[in-house]
Design a protein around this motif. Structure first.
Motif, PDB file in Angstrom:
ATOM      1  N   ARG A 104      -9.800  -4.166  -7.092  1.00  0.00           N
ATOM      2  CA  ARG A 104     -10.684  -3.001  -7.029  1.00  0.00           C
ATOM      3  C   ARG A 104      -9.963  -1.669  -6.857  1.00  0.00           C
ATOM      4  NH1 ARG A 104     -15.132  -5.720  -3.140  1.00  0.00           N
ATOM      5  NH2 ARG A 104     -15.670  -3.565  -2.699  1.00  0.00           N
ATOM      6  N   ARG A 105      -8.766  -1.675  -6.356  1.00  0.00           N
ATOM      7  CA  ARG A 105      -8.021  -0.422  -6.131  1.00  0.00           C
ATOM      8  C   ARG A 105      -7.216   0.000  -7.355  1.00  0.00           C
ATOM      9  NH1 ARG A 105      -7.960   4.315  -3.999  1.00  0.00           N
ATOM     10  NH2 ARG A 105      -6.142   4.888  -2.801  1.00  0.00           N
TER      11      ARG A 105
ATOM     12  N   ILE B  27       0.855  -1.183   0.000  1.00  0.00           N
ATOM     13  CA  ILE B  27       0.000   0.000   0.000  1.00  0.00           C
ATOM     14  C   ILE B  27       0.895   1.238   0.000  1.00  0.00           C
ATOM     15  CG2 ILE B  27      -1.925  -1.146   1.159  1.00  0.00           C
ATOM     16  CD1 ILE B  27      -1.142   0.354   3.716  1.00  0.00           C
TER      17      ILE B  27
ATOM     18  N   GLU C 226      -5.953   6.610   2.114  1.00  0.00           N
ATOM     19  CA  GLU C 226      -7.093   6.078   1.371  1.00  0.00           C
ATOM     20  C   GLU C 226      -6.954   4.565   1.186  1.00  0.00           C
ATOM     21  OE1 GLU C 226      -8.469   6.854  -3.058  1.00  0.00           O
ATOM     22  OE2 GLU C 226      -8.739   8.656  -1.837  1.00  0.00           O
ATOM     23  N   ASP C 227      -5.727   4.088   0.923  1.00  0.00           N
ATOM     24  CA  ASP C 227      -5.483   2.645   0.812  1.00  0.00           C
ATOM     25  C   ASP C 227      -5.893   1.923   2.099  1.00  0.00           C
ATOM     26  OD1 ASP C 227      -4.400   2.860  -1.746  1.00  0.00           O
ATOM     27  OD2 ASP C 227      -2.319   2.665  -1.072  1.00  0.00           O
TER      28      ASP C 227
ATOM     29  N   PRO D  41     -13.058   9.719  -6.456  1.00  0.00           N
ATOM     30  CA  PRO D  41     -11.982   8.781  -6.810  1.00  0.00           C
ATOM     31  C   PRO D  41     -11.070   9.346  -7.902  1.00  0.00           C
ATOM     32  CG  PRO D  41     -14.084   7.649  -6.691  1.00  0.00           C
ATOM     33  CD  PRO D  41     -14.382   9.119  -6.602  1.00  0.00           C
TER      34      PRO D  41
ATOM     35  N   PHE E 210      -9.643   1.941   2.468  1.00  0.00           N
ATOM     36  CA  PHE E 210     -10.212   1.041   1.472  1.00  0.00           C
ATOM     37  C   PHE E 210     -10.054  -0.412   1.919  1.00  0.00           C
ATOM     38  CE2 PHE E 210     -10.351  -1.232  -2.579  1.00  0.00           C
ATOM     39  CZ  PHE E 210     -11.416  -0.612  -3.217  1.00  0.00           C
TER      40      PHE E 210
ATOM     41  N   PHE F 194      -8.418  -6.120  -2.959  1.00  0.00           N
ATOM     42  CA  PHE F 194      -7.727  -4.834  -2.957  1.00  0.00           C
ATOM     43  C   PHE F 194      -7.025  -4.629  -4.297  1.00  0.00           C
ATOM     44  CE2 PHE F 194      -4.193  -1.972  -2.368  1.00  0.00           C
ATOM     45  CZ  PHE F 194      -4.730  -0.962  -1.584  1.00  0.00           C
TER      46      PHE F 194
ATOM     47  N   ASP G  98      -8.054   3.274  -9.583  1.00  0.00           N
ATOM     48  CA  ASP G  98      -7.774   4.557  -8.950  1.00  0.00           C
ATOM     49  C   ASP G  98      -6.284   4.790  -8.751  1.00  0.00           C
ATOM     50  OD1 ASP G  98     -10.325   5.775  -8.688  1.00  0.00           O
ATOM     51  OD2 ASP G  98     -10.800   4.309  -7.138  1.00  0.00           O
ATOM     52  N   VAL G  99      -5.560   3.742  -8.429  1.00  0.00           N
ATOM     53  CA  VAL G  99      -4.117   3.884  -8.242  1.00  0.00           C
ATOM     54  C   VAL G  99      -3.442   4.226  -9.571  1.00  0.00           C
ATOM     55  CG1 VAL G  99      -2.023   2.628  -7.628  1.00  0.00           C
ATOM     56  CG2 VAL G  99      -4.048   2.443  -6.188  1.00  0.00           C
TER      57      VAL G  99
END
Length: 145
Positions: free
Chosen positions: A61-62, A15, A35-36, A120, A39, A58, A65-66
């Motif tokens: 779905r992350r 993260i 935010e990580d 986001p 989340f 993670f 945005d990353v």
């Protein structure tokens, strides 16, 4: 840096800057790290503290945005060109004024979306995709000369 996944097996999760190092110009490194954590905490709740499932989700779905954060970080500001810098500040100020006057019709400025909302990163990138593409072309041209 763009990773395709942020985990290894069912017990290692990257993260923050380990997963998505960004330019300091946006000032979002610490925010993105927090935010990580938030989340991942929601994923733990969603999967009843099943760490293996939360870790895999993670990464899945992350990632949008990353990757958007890294794109914004790399291309939000022009590296050269006085006219492009001037355009950036005109766009920024115009967006601030127009959003204050007509919030139903104009989005907040790029900077306001980044620093004062929980929108986001992928949505911010989508809203400002034309500007980011323009800066990216100019930056690539500058770096190749």
């Amino acid at each position: 840096m763009r990773c395709n996944r942020y985990h290894h097996g069912d017990s290692v999760l990257l993260i923050g800057d380990a997963a998505h190092a960004t330019s300091p110009s946006l000032g979002q490194g610490c925010n993105a790290s927090f935010e990580d954590v938030a989340f991942f905490d929601k994923l733990l709740d969603e999967y009843s503290d099943d760490i293996a499932k939360a870790i895999a989700q993670f990464s899945l779905r992350r990632k949008p945005d990353v990757h958007a954060l890294v794109e914004l970080s790399d291309n939000a500001y022009p590296l050269s060109g006085k006219l492009l810098f001037l355009e950036f500040f005109i766009r920024l100020r115009s967006a601030q004024i127009l959003h204050q006057l007509f919030p139903k019709y104009f989005s907040p400025s790029f900077w306001e979306l980044l620093s004062e909302t929980t929108v986001p990163y992928s949505e911010i990138l989508n809203i400002y995709k034309n500007w980011i593409a323009k800066v990216k072309r100019a930056n690539e041209k500058f770096l190749h000369n």
